[in-house]
Design a protein around this motif. Structure first.
Motif, mmCIF file in Angstrom:
data_model
loop_
_atom_site.group_PDB
_atom_site.id
_atom_site.type_symbol
_atom_site.label_atom_id
_atom_site.label_comp_id
_atom_site.label_asym_id
_atom_site.label_seq_id
_atom_site.Cartn_x
_atom_site.Cartn_y
_atom_site.Cartn_z
ATOM 1 N N LEU A 93 0.827 -1.208 0.000
ATOM 2 C CA LEU A 93 0.000 0.000 0.000
ATOM 3 C C LEU A 93 0.862 1.258 0.000
ATOM 4 C CD1 LEU A 93 -2.803 -1.065 2.507
ATOM 5 C CD2 LEU A 93 -3.079 -0.623 0.059
ATOM 6 N N LEU A 94 1.978 1.227 0.745
ATOM 7 C CA LEU A 94 2.905 2.368 0.725
ATOM 8 C C LEU A 94 3.486 2.560 -0.672
ATOM 9 C CD1 LEU A 94 4.934 1.990 4.056
ATOM 10 C CD2 LEU A 94 3.244 3.745 3.500
ATOM 11 N N MET A 95 3.876 1.470 -1.309
ATOM 12 C CA MET A 95 4.397 1.563 -2.672
ATOM 13 C C MET A 95 3.352 2.139 -3.614
ATOM 14 S SD MET A 95 6.408 -2.082 -3.008
ATOM 15 C CE MET A 95 6.746 -1.841 -4.761
ATOM 16 N N ALA A 96 2.121 1.637 -3.511
ATOM 17 C CA ALA A 96 1.052 2.107 -4.395
ATOM 18 C C ALA A 96 0.765 3.587 -4.172
ATOM 19 C CB ALA A 96 -0.213 1.280 -4.160
ATOM 20 N N ALA A 97 0.764 4.014 -2.920
ATOM 21 C CA ALA A 97 0.509 5.423 -2.620
ATOM 22 C C ALA A 97 1.603 6.316 -3.196
ATOM 23 C CB ALA A 97 0.402 5.625 -1.111
ATOM 24 N N ALA A 98 2.837 5.789 -3.264
ATOM 25 C CA ALA A 98 3.964 6.576 -3.774
ATOM 26 C C ALA A 98 4.083 6.536 -5.284
ATOM 27 C CB ALA A 98 5.272 6.067 -3.147
ATOM 28 N N VAL A 99 3.292 5.695 -5.949
ATOM 29 C CA VAL A 99 3.417 5.510 -7.401
ATOM 30 C C VAL A 99 3.366 6.820 -8.189
ATOM 31 C CG1 VAL A 99 2.079 4.696 -9.396
ATOM 32 C CG2 VAL A 99 2.796 3.087 -7.643
ATOM 33 N N PRO A 100 2.404 7.726 -7.939
ATOM 34 C CA PRO A 100 2.338 8.937 -8.773
ATOM 35 C C PRO A 100 3.610 9.785 -8.738
ATOM 36 C CG PRO A 100 0.293 8.641 -7.570
ATOM 37 C CD PRO A 100 1.262 7.654 -7.003
ATOM 38 N N THR A 101 4.358 9.736 -7.638
ATOM 39 C CA THR A 101 5.580 10.537 -7.528
ATOM 40 C C THR A 101 6.793 9.656 -7.222
ATOM 41 O OG1 THR A 101 4.929 10.977 -5.229
ATOM 42 C CG2 THR A 101 4.455 12.693 -6.851
ATOM 43 N N ALA A 102 6.726 8.384 -7.658
ATOM 44 C CA ALA A 102 7.806 7.448 -7.350
ATOM 45 C C ALA A 102 9.109 7.804 -8.041
ATOM 46 C CB ALA A 102 7.390 6.032 -7.742
#
Length: 396
Positions: A93-102
């Motif tokens: 979930l942390l990875m997914a939340a960071a996807v737009p600005t990864a």
């Protein structure tokens, strides 16, 4: 000497396995991740944008894939495995939340979450497997994830080389799995050590593919709801539904439901087939993701014309079909000719409609997919008709 905890954690190969509630709960993180990835791809349809989305998708898929295999090897009802699955889910979930600005301000969040998931898995399993012969299997995997983790963390700090370093890390991890995680002094895992329950893992692949199709329908529905629901948007929404149905049918028939049996029949080396199926499912999900973005753009602006929309609208189904053909070849040992023709047919359809509206191009590509489904089903329909005809004839 083998400890009792390890024996309680490990699944027995001969026991039937059904997907647990916790495994399905874990899949929710992947739903969120797919919606974030579609946003990122929609915002940047360039080749660079597509490459970055592919890196993020491959990383998220690898988290799901390795976890699915872990849940196949170990009893998901065991308290330690419950903790492991929840740990991975939160990290996902942390990875997914960071996807737009990864690839920007939250690169470190994405990389640290990814590395922590894999190293945390080893930190939980290695002590639990102490004294068991399979401890070395988890040790090899953990060591290599620690090595590739360096590339992830360095890439988070070095922005100019981020894409290259993260892509190299993923290539290393995917290749090592294919090579059975070899490491000096520890050797490499044997096929019996990597053996999976074919029926269970095949079911997990089907479930995650359905989730990918669900993301297509979800995004299409949300976009249609905010479009004003005019006539053209309604037609575009209907095309999205037809496309999803066609992809589902092409996935399930003929080899989609036979993968598990093929893995079981192959014995321990069947893990190789299960691994290759995992790689091919990544490609198929990438195709569905691209198709989802194309359909969203069509619903949002049916009368518009966008080369980016046309590109993902063609690439998505073509990727899906290519991977699906290879999966059929691996499971059945043959190549479905209707689908082989379908890939160039989709490309030609895209080229033929590049000057037309998004609605027309989407309709033509959906029509090609339906035609492939029809031609693909003709042998089945013919055999069914013959059986019906034979059963209806009076005895002579």
């Amino acid at each position: 000497m083998t400890n009792g905890l390890a024996n309680r954690l490990l699944q027995r190969r001969e026991n039937p396995r059904r997907t647990s509630f916790l495994e399905l709960f874990f899949d929710l993180a992947f739903i969120f991740a797919l919606t974030r990835l579609s946003r990122v791809l929609l915002d940047d349809l360039s080749m660079g944008g597509g490459f970055r989305v592919l890196i993020l998708l491959a990383a998220l898929w690898w988290v799901w894939f390795v976890t699915a295999w872990s849940a196949d090897w170990f009893d998901p009802r065991a308290p330690l495995i419950v903790v492991l699955l929840l740990w991975v889910m939160f990290g996902g979930l942390l990875m997914a939340a960071a996807v737009p600005t990864a690839f920007d301000s939250h690169a470190l969040v994405f990389a640290v979450a990814y590395v922590a998931i894999h190293l945390g898995r080893g930190a939980l399993l290695l002590p639990a497997l102490r004294g068991h012969r399979l401890q070395s299997r988890s040790a090899r995997v953990a060591i290599w994830f620690a090595i590739s983790g360096v590339l992830w963390i360095v890439g988070a700090f070095v922005a100019p080389a981020r894409e290259i370093l993260w892509a190299l890390a993923l290539l290393l991890e995917y290749a090592l799995a294919r090579l059975r995680w070899p490491f000096p002094w520890l050797g490499r895992s044997t096929w019996p050590e990597l053996q999976v329950n074919g029926d269970h893992l095949s079911e997990r692949y089907q479930q995650i593919f359905i989730i990918a199709l669900g993301e297509l329908i979800l995004i299409a529905g949300v976009t249609y709801s905010g479009s004003g629901m005019d006539r053209e948007s309604t037609v575009a929404f209907a095309l999205a539904f037809v496309t999803a149905v066609a992809l589902a049918r092409l996935y399930l028939v003929p080899a989609g439901t036979r993968l598990g049996a093929a893995v079981v029949a192959a014995g321990p080396p069947g893990s190789m087939l299960a691994l290759m199926a995992g790689y091919l499912h990544l490609v198929m999900i990438a195709g569905v993701l691209a198709t989802s973005v194309a359909m969203e753009m069509t619903i949002d602006d049916p009368g518009g014309r966008d080369n980016g929309q046309l590109a993902v609208g063609v690439i998505g189904p073509a990727l899906f079909l290519t991977a699906r053909i290879l999966l059929a070849a691996a499971v059945d040992g043959g190549l479905p000719w209707a689908r082989l023709i379908g890939v160039p047919a989709i490309i030609v359809a895209g080229l033929a409609t590049w000057k037309l509206t998004q609605l027309v191009s989407s309709a033509v590509i959906a029509g090609v997919l339906l035609l492939i489904v029809l031609v693909d089903a003709m042998p089945i329909l013919w055999r069914t008709a013959q059986r019906y005809d034979a059963a209806s004839r009076p005895d002579r």
